[in-house]
Design a protein around this motif. Structure first.
Motif, short mmCIF file in Angstrom:
data_model
loop_
_atom_site.label_atom_id
_atom_site.label_comp_id
_atom_site.label_asym_id
_atom_site.label_seq_id
_atom_site.Cartn_x
_atom_site.Cartn_y
_atom_site.Cartn_z
N ASP A 184 0.83 -1.21 0.00
CA ASP A 184 0.00 0.00 0.00
C ASP A 184 0.86 1.26 0.00
OD1 ASP A 184 1.01 0.01 2.55
OD2 ASP A 184 -0.93 0.02 3.58
N ARG A 185 2.17 1.07 -0.09
CA ARG A 185 3.11 2.20 -0.17
C ARG A 185 4.06 1.91 -1.33
NH1 ARG A 185 6.42 5.19 4.45
NH2 ARG A 185 7.92 6.32 3.18
N PRO A 186 3.70 2.30 -2.55
CA PRO A 186 4.48 1.84 -3.71
C PRO A 186 5.87 2.44 -3.83
CG PRO A 186 2.77 3.34 -4.40
CD PRO A 186 2.53 3.06 -2.95
N GLU A 187 6.10 3.66 -3.35
CA GLU A 187 7.40 4.30 -3.51
C GLU A 187 8.15 4.38 -2.19
OE1 GLU A 187 6.55 7.26 -7.32
OE2 GLU A 187 7.35 8.08 -5.45
N ILE A 188 9.44 4.11 -2.25
CA ILE A 188 10.30 4.25 -1.09
C ILE A 188 11.52 5.07 -1.48
CG2 ILE A 188 9.53 2.06 -0.13
CD1 ILE A 188 12.26 0.89 -0.92
N SER A 189 12.27 5.53 -0.49
CA SER A 189 13.49 6.29 -0.73
C SER A 189 14.67 5.50 -0.18
CB SER A 189 13.41 7.66 -0.05
OG SER A 189 14.58 8.43 -0.32
N ALA A 224 23.27 3.38 -13.90
CA ALA A 224 21.85 3.61 -14.11
C ALA A 224 21.00 3.24 -12.90
CB ALA A 224 21.38 2.82 -15.33
N TYR A 225 19.92 4.00 -12.74
CA TYR A 225 18.95 3.73 -11.68
C TYR A 225 17.54 3.87 -12.24
CZ TYR A 225 22.65 3.97 -8.19
OH TYR A 225 23.79 3.72 -7.46
N ARG A 226 16.67 3.00 -11.79
CA ARG A 226 15.24 3.18 -12.03
C ARG A 226 14.73 4.25 -11.07
NH1 ARG A 226 13.14 -1.50 -14.78
NH2 ARG A 226 14.66 -3.19 -14.88
N GLY A 227 13.61 4.87 -11.39
CA GLY A 227 13.03 5.84 -10.49
C GLY A 227 13.76 7.17 -10.52
N ALA A 228 13.59 7.97 -9.45
CA ALA A 228 14.13 9.32 -9.38
C ALA A 228 15.41 9.36 -8.55
CB ALA A 228 13.09 10.26 -8.77
N LEU A 229 16.25 10.36 -8.82
CA LEU A 229 17.48 10.58 -8.05
C LEU A 229 17.46 12.00 -7.51
CD1 LEU A 229 20.05 8.86 -10.43
CD2 LEU A 229 19.38 8.03 -8.16
N GLY A 230 17.91 12.15 -6.29
CA GLY A 230 17.94 13.47 -5.69
C GLY A 230 18.51 13.43 -4.30
N ASP A 234 8.66 -2.39 -6.17
CA ASP A 234 8.91 -3.56 -7.02
C ASP A 234 10.21 -3.42 -7.80
OD1 ASP A 234 6.63 -4.95 -6.22
OD2 ASP A 234 5.38 -4.06 -7.78
N ASP A 235 10.54 -2.19 -8.21
CA ASP A 235 11.82 -1.96 -8.88
C ASP A 235 12.98 -2.05 -7.90
OD1 ASP A 235 10.76 -1.68 -11.39
OD2 ASP A 235 10.86 0.50 -11.43
N TYR A 236 12.77 -1.59 -6.68
CA TYR A 236 13.80 -1.71 -5.64
C TYR A 236 14.17 -3.17 -5.42
CZ TYR A 236 15.45 -2.14 -0.79
OH TYR A 236 16.15 -2.48 0.35
N VAL A 237 13.17 -4.02 -5.36
CA VAL A 237 13.42 -5.45 -5.14
C VAL A 237 14.29 -6.04 -6.26
CG1 VAL A 237 12.27 -7.70 -5.10
CG2 VAL A 237 11.41 -5.84 -3.69
N LYS A 238 14.12 -5.54 -7.48
CA LYS A 238 14.95 -6.03 -8.59
C LYS A 238 16.43 -5.76 -8.35
CE LYS A 238 11.38 -5.68 -12.15
NZ LYS A 238 10.94 -5.01 -13.38
N GLY A 239 16.74 -4.68 -7.68
CA GLY A 239 18.13 -4.35 -7.38
C GLY A 239 18.65 -5.02 -6.13
N VAL A 240 17.75 -5.67 -5.37
CA VAL A 240 18.14 -6.32 -4.12
C VAL A 240 18.38 -7.82 -4.27
CG1 VAL A 240 17.28 -7.00 -1.83
CG2 VAL A 240 17.05 -4.63 -2.59
N ILE A 241 17.45 -8.53 -4.93
CA ILE A 241 17.50 -10.00 -4.92
C ILE A 241 18.84 -10.55 -5.41
CG2 ILE A 241 16.27 -12.12 -5.44
CD1 ILE A 241 13.95 -10.44 -6.43
N PRO A 242 19.40 -10.06 -6.53
CA PRO A 242 20.66 -10.64 -6.97
C PRO A 242 21.83 -10.34 -6.05
CG PRO A 242 20.07 -8.78 -8.35
CD PRO A 242 18.89 -9.05 -7.48
N LYS A 243 21.70 -9.30 -5.19
CA LYS A 243 22.75 -8.99 -4.23
C LYS A 243 22.60 -9.81 -2.95
CE LYS A 243 24.90 -5.65 -6.43
NZ LYS A 243 26.34 -5.74 -6.78
#
Length: 506
Positions: A93-98, A177-183, A196-205
Motif C-alpha cells: 500500500d506504499r508503492p514508492e520508497i526512498s 543507471a537507476y530506475r526511479g528518481a534521483l535526488g 517492485d523496482d527496488y526489489v529487482k536491485g536487491v535480490i541478486p545482491k
C-alpha cells in the motif's frame, strides 16, 4: 540481515590460516567446570572443537533451505508459509520508497528518453545537476547552462515500475543507471523508487540468481516477497533504508539479473502481513536444519541440507577463547542452555566461559560474535553434561499448515466433468480465506489432509484442527469452528443445510 549467500565472507576455521588474534574461535576438548578443580588450567596448546550448523542468525527464512525446498517442488507460497508462520498474504500500500545511496554525494544525470525536474521536461541529450535545492539543466553532461529551477529530485518521464532502459537515469561519467528518481533526501543522495523496482536491485545482491537455472526460481520468488516486506516493515518502524547490509544490499540497475527480475515481476506487490502490518521478514543464509524462532515459530528446515554450511566445525586454542571472553587462562567453555531443536542440542541460548580471571556468561548470539562463528547453532565437543533445554514455539514441518494445491492437480476428474476445475477454484478460495483468518495461528489451526469435493460435487470441503471450511461458487469460502460447527453438523451438515454463507468462529 547477515551472512547471506551472495556476500557471506568465507572464513577458514584454522587460526593459523586466518592469522587472527586470540579473540576468535575455540577448539579441542574441554571438561565441564563442575569436574575441574580450581587449580586446573588448560595447557597453552589445548584446543576446543565446536560442532556447528548453518550460517547467519537463523531467524525467518533460510535462503539455502528455500532453494532446497524449491528443488523439492515447493512453491514460493509454501516456502513463505513455512518460514513465516502466522503471517498472511497482503498487498503493497506504499508503492514508492526512498533508498539512501551511501556511495554517492552528488546528482548529475541524463536519460536517453529525457527527464522531468521541477515540473519541467528535460529533453533527450540534456543533463541535470542538483545543488542546494536548485536543478541546473545543461546541454549534455558538462555542457552550457540552459536554465535553472528549484528541485530536490530529478524524475524519469514515467515513475511507474518496470519502465524501459531508455527512461533510466544515468550518472554523467560513469553511466551508472537507476530506475526511479534521483535526488537528495535529508541532505543525502537518494533513489526514490517503486518498491517492485527496488526489489529487482536487491535480490541478486542478497541471493543467487543462478538458482533459477537449477530448479530454484520459487526460492527467488520467496526472496522477492521477503525483501519487499522487510523494507516496508523497516520503514514502518522508523528506519531509513540505504543500499548496504544495514538494510538490504541494493545495486541499482547494474546489480540486476533477468532471472531475479522475473522473480520480482511474478510477485509484484506481494508482501506478508502480521497483525495487519508488514511483517519483519528477516532472513539469513542457512538455518543449519532448524530456524531460530522469535517473531515466527521455529521450524524444521529439511531444505537446508543443500547448504554448504549445513554442517561445520571450528577448532581454536584455549588462549583464544579466554581472550575473547576476558576470563584469563581458560578452564572451560560450555553451552549451558540450548533450544533443543535440530542436531546435537540445537541452537546455543546461553554460553559460559570459566577461566583464571573469573566466569563470563553470554547469549549464544553474543558468543557467536565474540568467537566469530558462522552461527549460534553449535555445541562443544566433549561437554560432560547436557545443557538446559528451553524450546521456543515451533511450527509444523509441512508448508505452514496450508493446503497444497499443487498436489491436488494430479487428482483425476471425479463425479462429473469439470470437478477438477471446481476443486482448484475452491482450494484457492479456501487458502485465501485461511490466510485472512490468520493462518495456523488463527481459529482453524493447521490443515488436516487436503480439500475434497462434497459428495454432490457442488463444492469443496476442508478439515482443520479446530474446524472446517466450505466452498461453493455461490457462497464463497466460509469457516465454522466451535459451537458454530457443532450446531451446523447437528442440523445435518452440508447435505441438509447447504453451504454456509458466513463464518462462525465461536
Amino acid at each position: 540481515m547477515n551472512a547471506r549467500p551472495r556476500h557471506a565472507r568465507t572464513r577458514s576455521l584454522s587460526l593459523a590460516a586466518i592469522g587472527l588474534l586470540p579473540a576468535l574461535l575455540v577448539g579441542g576438548l574441554l571438561t565441564a567446570p563442575r569436574v575441574l578443580h580450581d587449580d586446573v588450567v588448560l595447557s597453552a596448546g589445548s584446543e576446543v572443537t565446536l560442532i556447528g550448523h548453518g550460517h547467519g542468525h537463523g531467524r525467518g527464512m533460510g535462503q539455502w533451505g528455500a532453494y532446497g525446498y524449491a528443488q523439492k517442488g515447493w512453491s514460493a507460497t509454501q516456502i513463505l508459509r513455512h518460514y513465516y508462520g502466522g503471517t498472511t498474504a497482503g498487498k503493497v500500500d506504499r508503492p514508492e520508497i526512498s533508498v539512501i545511496l551511501t556511495g554517492k554525494n552528488s546528482v548529475n544525470v541524463h536519460a536517453d528518453a529525457g527527464m522531468r525536474v521541477g515540473g519541467q521536461m528535460v529533453a533527450p541529450g540534456q543533463a541535470v545537476s542538483l545543488s542546494g535545492g536548485t536543478a541546473t539543466i545543461r546541454n549534455g553532461c558538462g555542457g552550457g547552462v540552459v536554465r535553472s529551477v528549484p528541485a530536490q529530485f530529478v524524475e524519469p518521464i514515467n515513475m511507474g515500475p518496470s519502465r524501459p532502459p531508455a527512461e533510466f537515469l544515468k550518472y554523467c561519467g560513469s553511466n551508472q543507471a537507476y530506475r526511479g528518481a534521483l535526488g537528495f533526501d535529508g541532505g543525502r543522495a537518494a533513489n526514490r523508487i517503486h518498491i517492485d523496482d527496488y526489489v529487482k536491485g536487491v535480490i541478486p545482491k542478497e541471493s543467487v540468481p543462478g538458482w533459477a537455472d537449477s530448479g530454484g526460481l520459487e526460492a527467488l520468488k520467496a526472496q522477492a516477497v521477503a525483501a519487499r516486506t522487510y523494507a516496508l516493515a523497516a520503514i514502518a518502524g522508523g528506519k531509513r533504508i540505504d543500499d548496504t547490509q544495514n538494510s538490504q544490499v541494493y545495486g541499482g540497475v547494474a546489480g540486476e539479473d533477468p532471472r531475479t527480475n522475473r522473480a520480482a515481476d511474478e510477485t509484484a506487490g506481494q508482501i506478508l502481513l502480521q497483525g495487519g502490518k508488514p511483517a519483519f521478514t528477516e532472513f539469513s543464509a542457512s538455518t543449519g536444519g532448524y530456524s531460530a524462532g522469535g517473531r515466527f515459530p521455529a521450524v524444521r528446515d529439511d531444505g537446508d541440507t543443500v547448504s554448504p554450511n549445513h554442517n561445520w566445525t571450528a577448532t581454536i586454542s584455549a588462549g583464544s577463547v579466554g581472550s575473547a571472553f576476558g576470563v584469563g587462562a581458560l578452564r572451560a567453555l560450555e553451552v549451558v542452555e540450548a533450544n533443543g531443536l535440530g542436531a546435537e542440542n540445537g541452537r546455543a541460548i546461553k554460553v559460559r566461559a570459566v577461566g583464571s580471571g573469573g566466569t563470563v556468561e553470554v547469549s549464544g548470539e553474543e558468543a557467536r560474535t565474540r568467537l566469530q562463528l558462522k552461527s549460534s547453532f553449535f555445541s562443544v565437543r566433549g561437554q560432560a553434561f547436557k545443557p538446559r533445554i528451553v524450546t521456543p514455539p515451533t511450527g509444523p514441518d509441512s508448508p505452514g499448515g496450508a493446503l497444497d494445491l499443487g498436489s491436488l492437480m494430479a487428482l483425476p476428474e471425479r463425479l462429473l466433468p469439470g470437478s477438477s476445475q471446481l476443486l482448484s477454484i475452491g482450494t484457492d478460495a479456501i487458502n485465501g480465506r485461511f490466510d485472512e483468518l490468520g493462518g495456523i495461528t488463527g481459529p482453524l489451526g493447521q490443515a488436516i489432509g487436503v480439500p475434497n469435493l462434497t459428495p454432490d460435487g457442488n463444492g469443496v470441503i476442508a478439515l482443520f484442527q479446530r474446524g472446517m471450511m466450505f466452498f461453493s461458487p455461490a457462497t464463497g469460502a466460509h469457516a465454522l469452528v466451535g459451537g458454530g460447527l457443532a450446531d451446523y453438523l447437528a442440523a445435518g451438515g452440508q447435505p441438509v443445510k447447504g453451504f454456509p454463507d458466513r463464518d462462525r468462529l465461536r
